[in-house]
Motif scaffolding. Structure first.
Motif, mmCIF file in Angstrom:
data_model
loop_
_atom_site.group_PDB
_atom_site.id
_atom_site.type_symbol
_atom_site.label_atom_id
_atom_site.label_comp_id
_atom_site.label_asym_id
_atom_site.label_seq_id
_atom_site.Cartn_x
_atom_site.Cartn_y
_atom_site.Cartn_z
ATOM 1 N N ALA A 20 24.639 72.113 10.508
ATOM 2 C CA ALA A 20 23.808 71.165 9.691
ATOM 3 C C ALA A 20 22.460 70.705 10.584
ATOM 4 O O ALA A 20 21.310 70.585 10.151
ATOM 5 C CB ALA A 20 24.438 70.027 9.350
ATOM 6 N N ARG A 21 22.934 70.339 11.947
ATOM 7 C CA ARG A 21 21.758 70.028 12.868
ATOM 8 C C ARG A 21 20.753 71.199 12.787
ATOM 9 O O ARG A 21 19.288 70.950 12.803
ATOM 10 C CB ARG A 21 22.303 69.621 14.274
ATOM 11 N N TYR A 22 21.231 72.180 13.208
ATOM 12 C CA TYR A 22 20.296 73.363 13.610
ATOM 13 C C TYR A 22 19.472 73.570 12.094
ATOM 14 O O TYR A 22 18.025 73.846 12.109
ATOM 15 C CB TYR A 22 21.253 74.617 13.434
ATOM 16 N N GLN A 23 19.984 73.506 10.895
ATOM 17 C CA GLN A 23 19.298 73.796 9.732
ATOM 18 C C GLN A 23 18.125 72.543 9.359
ATOM 19 O O GLN A 23 17.140 72.798 9.126
ATOM 20 C CB GLN A 23 20.142 73.641 8.382
ATOM 21 N N ILE A 24 18.623 71.149 9.619
ATOM 22 C CA ILE A 24 17.602 70.216 9.414
ATOM 23 C C ILE A 24 16.591 70.258 10.442
ATOM 24 O O ILE A 24 15.279 70.017 10.028
ATOM 25 C CB ILE A 24 18.339 68.895 9.436
ATOM 26 N N GLU A 25 16.851 70.482 11.637
ATOM 27 C CA GLU A 25 15.753 70.731 12.568
ATOM 28 C C GLU A 25 14.981 71.902 12.329
ATOM 29 O O GLU A 25 13.564 71.788 12.726
ATOM 30 C CB GLU A 25 16.407 70.742 14.013
ATOM 31 N N HIS A 26 15.422 73.001 11.891
ATOM 32 C CA HIS A 26 14.364 73.953 11.349
ATOM 33 C C HIS A 26 13.601 73.546 10.406
ATOM 34 O O HIS A 26 12.554 73.772 10.259
ATOM 35 C CB HIS A 26 15.404 75.024 11.009
ATOM 36 N N ILE A 27 14.115 72.858 9.327
ATOM 37 C CA ILE A 27 13.358 72.342 8.002
ATOM 38 C C ILE A 27 12.488 71.423 8.754
ATOM 39 O O ILE A 27 11.048 71.460 8.296
ATOM 40 C CB ILE A 27 14.262 71.947 7.158
ATOM 41 N N ALA A 28 12.679 70.524 9.576
ATOM 42 C CA ALA A 28 11.795 69.622 10.110
ATOM 43 C C ALA A 28 10.848 70.235 11.217
ATOM 44 O O ALA A 28 9.798 69.580 11.479
ATOM 45 C CB ALA A 28 12.373 68.540 10.864
ATOM 46 N N GLY A 29 10.909 71.492 11.483
ATOM 47 C CA GLY A 29 9.811 72.197 12.256
ATOM 48 C C GLY A 29 10.097 72.079 13.828
ATOM 49 O O GLY A 29 9.054 72.138 14.626
ATOM 50 N N LEU A 30 11.457 71.690 13.948
ATOM 51 C CA LEU A 30 11.472 71.397 15.522
ATOM 52 C C LEU A 30 12.193 72.672 15.973
ATOM 53 O O LEU A 30 12.404 72.590 17.235
ATOM 54 C CB LEU A 30 12.576 70.093 15.657
ATOM 55 N N ARG A 31 12.364 73.539 15.248
ATOM 56 C CA ARG A 31 13.048 74.917 15.896
ATOM 57 C C ARG A 31 12.328 76.034 15.235
ATOM 58 O O ARG A 31 11.730 75.940 14.391
ATOM 59 C CB ARG A 31 14.586 74.870 15.375
ATOM 60 N N GLY A 32 12.788 77.287 15.749
ATOM 61 C CA GLY A 32 12.141 78.659 15.363
ATOM 62 C C GLY A 32 10.584 78.548 15.500
ATOM 63 O O GLY A 32 10.128 78.194 16.162
ATOM 64 N N GLY A 33 10.082 78.901 14.123
ATOM 65 C CA GLY A 33 8.524 79.107 14.272
ATOM 66 C C GLY A 33 7.936 77.802 14.393
ATOM 67 O O GLY A 33 6.726 77.856 14.029
ATOM 68 N N ARG A 34 8.629 76.752 14.309
ATOM 69 C CA ARG A 34 7.887 75.413 14.258
ATOM 70 C C ARG A 34 7.283 75.121 12.928
ATOM 71 O O ARG A 34 6.148 74.364 12.927
ATOM 72 C CB ARG A 34 6.989 75.156 15.432
ATOM 73 N N LYS A 35 7.706 75.693 11.676
ATOM 74 C CA LYS A 35 6.858 75.645 10.390
ATOM 75 C C LYS A 35 7.664 74.484 9.886
ATOM 76 O O LYS A 35 8.998 74.147 9.964
ATOM 77 C CB LYS A 35 7.200 76.995 9.912
ATOM 78 N N ILE A 36 6.794 73.568 9.547
ATOM 79 C CA ILE A 36 7.443 72.204 8.721
ATOM 80 C C ILE A 36 7.491 72.820 7.262
ATOM 81 O O ILE A 36 6.279 73.005 6.683
ATOM 82 C CB ILE A 36 6.375 71.102 8.942
ATOM 83 N N TYR A 37 8.404 72.950 6.571
ATOM 84 C CA TYR A 37 8.814 73.366 5.293
ATOM 85 C C TYR A 37 8.183 72.302 4.235
ATOM 86 O O TYR A 37 8.611 71.117 4.348
ATOM 87 C CB TYR A 37 10.280 73.905 5.216
ATOM 88 N N ASN A 38 7.658 72.790 3.168
ATOM 89 C CA ASN A 38 7.356 71.986 2.233
ATOM 90 C C ASN A 38 8.079 71.568 1.271
ATOM 91 O O ASN A 38 9.127 72.450 1.331
ATOM 92 C CB ASN A 38 6.102 72.525 1.267
ATOM 93 N N VAL A 39 8.229 70.669 0.537
ATOM 94 C CA VAL A 39 9.079 70.227 -0.458
ATOM 95 C C VAL A 39 8.951 71.109 -1.756
ATOM 96 O O VAL A 39 7.823 71.558 -2.102
ATOM 97 C CB VAL A 39 9.070 68.871 -0.962
#
Lengths: 396, 326
Positions: free
Chosen positions: B258-277
């Motif tokens: 859950a932490r990994y996924q939420i941080e990914h969506i928040a742009g804190l991981r991976g490509g640092r992309k902040i996902y749009n709603v």
């Protein structure tokens, strides 16, 4: 010479009434009529009358004769009491309905004649720069879209694709499909009394996505991460069922240039491997995306998924064109701008503000620009209903 | 139990100690190992019935939900070991799913079953992955073709839903005093975090309220639904910890994932992309739009509330004319 203009709606209503008076017995209503909501749109003042019901076709015909409406509608749904308030109505099922409209097709030259009219000063212009009329700066701009034969032919192709998928993939019998020219810019297809009449919005949305190929994974056909052998074995055969077989058939014809007649599996696989080995992943994916676009059927999702939709009544006139919503027996030979043009040839005088050249019943008209013209009644009604001409006294 | 002439009272006697121990295992562990099958058929069945009674008596929604999921997983494990004919029989007779046997190979896949397309859509509607949508299925002549693993996956969820529904709808049993401790095991579990206590859910658009209410009931959200809710809450200013806490009551909750996924969506991981709603259209296409009068003509959930709260909306403005092109 001083022109005497007639009020547009008075003119149209008179002609609609005359048409219905002579032709009302040809009206053929949908099945389970008494369980459907009926509605109609009045001429001036334009008002939608809804939540009506009729016991039978005779009652519907009487209503139309009496009111001579601008448009007549029926619900695709069947209700316990169609006149009950919408929130307390008991829903008993709904036809599957599909609308293929020129507006939903991908942009292509020649599908429609488009221009703009200023409803304030009646200036017509082809390009809209900004949001105001170049003549009077009014914002009352209306976009006029006239279907062309080419555009309606494109819609017809979509209907043919739709029939193929519904009969092959969804097991619908061809004889249960009713196809209509909508009376303006497209086609309707309805399926009454079928195994699908009780399906909910979720199913209708899934079906819409299936037809549009929304969410279709190209990787079901081609996966660039696999080896050549694996790619070749993943690729569906032209004889496979469902959308994968359809993809493969299109691929054979368009990419491998193989005729499906007498095609054998070995030849297909050999040519496929040859193609895959020589092409880049980007090329292959581009071709498959293009096939996906070709196979996607451009239905209006909002229409198919709405289980309370009211839909234009067959055999009634379209208030925006004067054409009829016409049932089609043989789609290939149907000519919408001939067979759905049912009003008379009686000479009718109109003042045309602007219209490019157009064709009705095989006859060419126009172009006209700010001039009087005496046209067959059907053409005159078409222009007046499209809001590009004004009727003149002493015409019809 | 009635067939065996037993009551819950009987199960509290020492004679049924093994059954009670098995029941305890069932309600305690989310990984009740299927290989523990079997005391004997009747005892195992009795432990199941007792567990159902205990879960119901706990009056905890989260326990019902979790129990139904665990038992469905277990049932799927057993079904996997059965032959084609038995699977068909169980799915048809027990789960009431009209499945038909076929033999069809397409590419590298072998299809063993087909289900009427209408039944299939109803069965798979909870599975939000594109993989399960009919656009990615073999559909022919009104039937969807399925591989064995796919049929079992559908069966698993039918079992989960049925179990959940039946436990919820059953009357609350009286647990004998000697077995009351089983109920207490469940009751003593910490309550899952209720989202944003004190915040009225009416302030959220109906799509968000729907997802939040599922979280409150400790139901699993589909992947896309979870992505949507997370991206929305991040935009509303909630932080990663708050959102992790929100999801912690889900039956399949795994904090690390859950932490990994939420941080990914928040742009804190991976490509640092902040996902749009996702917008309303996308939500509609995923069957996650629950539009009502309060939505007005918004095209994006984040637009909600702007005119609703400011009172600019005219709730009576309905009765639109039909589409002009019809």
């Amino acid at each position: 010479m001083r022109r005497i203009l007639i009020e547009k709606d008075v003119f149209l209503k008179k002609i609609f009434k005359k048409y219905y008076y002579h032709n009302i017995t040809e009206l053929s209503a949908p099945k389970r009529l008494s369980e459907r909501e009926i509605g109609y749109l009045t001429f001036s003042p334009e008002k939608m009358i809804r939540h009506l019901s009729v016991k039978n076709e005779g009652e519907l015909r009487a209503l139309i004769l009496h009111e001579a409406p601008k448009a007549v509608y029926y619900s695709s749904a069947y209700y316990e009491d169609p006149t009950a308030p919408i929130n307390s109505r008991i829903w008993k099922g709904a036809d599957l309905i599909f609308d293929i409209d020129l507006d939903n097709l991908p942009p292509m030259d020649g599908l429609m004649e488009k221009f703009f009219v200023c409803n304030n000063c009646k200036l017509y212009f082809s390009e809209l720069n900004g949001k105001v009329c170049p003549g009077c700066s009014s914002q009352k701009i209306e976009e006029i879209k006239m279907a062309t034969n080419k555009g309606l032919e494109q819609c017809k192709k979509e209907i043919i694709k739709l029939i193929d998928v519904l009969t092959q993939d969804f097991g619908v019998s061809r004889k249960d499909l009713n196809i209509y020219f909508s009376g303006k810019r497209g086609y309707h297809l309805t399926l009454e009394k079928s195994a699908y009449e009780l399906v909910d919005q979720t199913f209708r949305l899934e079906l819409s996505d299936y037809l549009l190929l929304n969410g279709f994974k190209i990787r079901r056909i081609f996966d660039e991460r696999l080896s050549l052998d694996q790619q070749a074995s993943l690729f569906p055969s032209p004889w496979d069922k469902g959308s994968l077989g359809r993809f493969s058939r299109k691929f054979c014809e368009q990419v491998l240039h193989l005729s499906l007649a007498n095609l054998e599996e070995d030849l297909f696989r050999n040519r496929l491997i040859e193609y895959l080995s020589k092409s880049t992943n980007v090329d292959i994916l581009t071709k498959l995306e293009s096939i996906k676009q070709d196979l996607s059927i451009k239905i209006d999702v909002a229409v198919t998924t709405d289980i309370h939709r009211i839909f234009r009544m067959p055999d009634t006139l379209h208030g925006g064109t004067g054409f009829i919503k016409k049932k089609i027996a043989t789609i290939d030979s149907f000519l919408p701008l001939t067979h759905a043009v049912v009003l008379s040839d009686e000479p009718t005088k109109v003042f045309v503000y602007y219209v490019p050249e157009f064709e009705l019943r095989g006859q060419q008209f126009g172009p006209y620009k700010k001039q009087e013209a005496t046209l067959p009644e059907a053409a005159a009604v078409f222009l007046v209903a499209m809001n590009v001409a004004q009727p003149l006294e002493g015409g019809s | 139990m009635s067939k065996l002439g037993l009551t819950l009272e009987n199960l509290s006697s020492e004679e049924f100690e093994a059954v009670v121990r098995r029941c305890e295992m069932r309600i305690k562990s989310s990984k009740y190992p299927p290989e523990l099958h079997i005391l004997d058929k009747d005892s195992d069945l009795l432990s199941f019935v007792l567990a159902v009674a205990v879960v119901k008596a706990s009056q905890r929604e989260d326990a019902i939900s979790r129990f139904a999921l665990n038992e469905a997983n277990r049932a799927e494990t057993f079904l996997k070991t059965e032959n084609k004919k038995t699977i068909t029989h169980i799915i048809r007779q027990v789960l009431k799913v009209p499945v038909y046997e076929v033999e069809y190979t397409l590419g590298k896949f072998y299809y063993e079953y087909m289900i009427d397309v209408k039944e299939y859509v109803a069965l798979s509607s909870f599975l939000k992955s594109d993989y399960w949508r009919i656009v990615n299925r073999i559909v022919d002549n009104g039937f969807v073709y399925l591989r064995r693993s796919e049929v079992l996956r559908l069966a698993r969820d039918r079992i989960r839903q049925e179990l959940y529904r039946r436990i919820r709808e059953s009357p609350s049993p009286i647990i004998p005093p000697r077995l009351q401790y089983l109920v207490e095991i469940i009751r003593n579990r910490p309550l899952p975090n209720i989202p944003f206590e004190g915040t009225s859910m009416t302030g959220y658009p109906p799509c968000v309220a729907h997802a939040l209410s599922k979280v409150e009931r400790n139901e699993n959200l589909a992947h896309f639904e979870r992505f949507f809710l997370t991206s929305f809450l991040l935009k509303m200013g909630k932080n990663v910890e708050e959102i992790i806490s929100l999801f912690s009551g889900s039956p399949d909750f795994n904090e690390k994932i859950a932490r990994y996924q939420i941080e990914h969506i928040a742009g804190l991981r991976g490509g640092r992309k902040i996902y749009n709603v996702p917008d309303c259209r996308t939500l509609f296409s995923q069957s996650l739009c629950f539009k009502n009068d309060t939505c007005d003509d918004i095209s994006h959930p984040l637009q909600y509330g702007k005119h609703y709260i400011s009172g600019e909306k005219d709730l009576d403005r309905k009765r639109r004319l039909p589409k002009e092109n019809l």
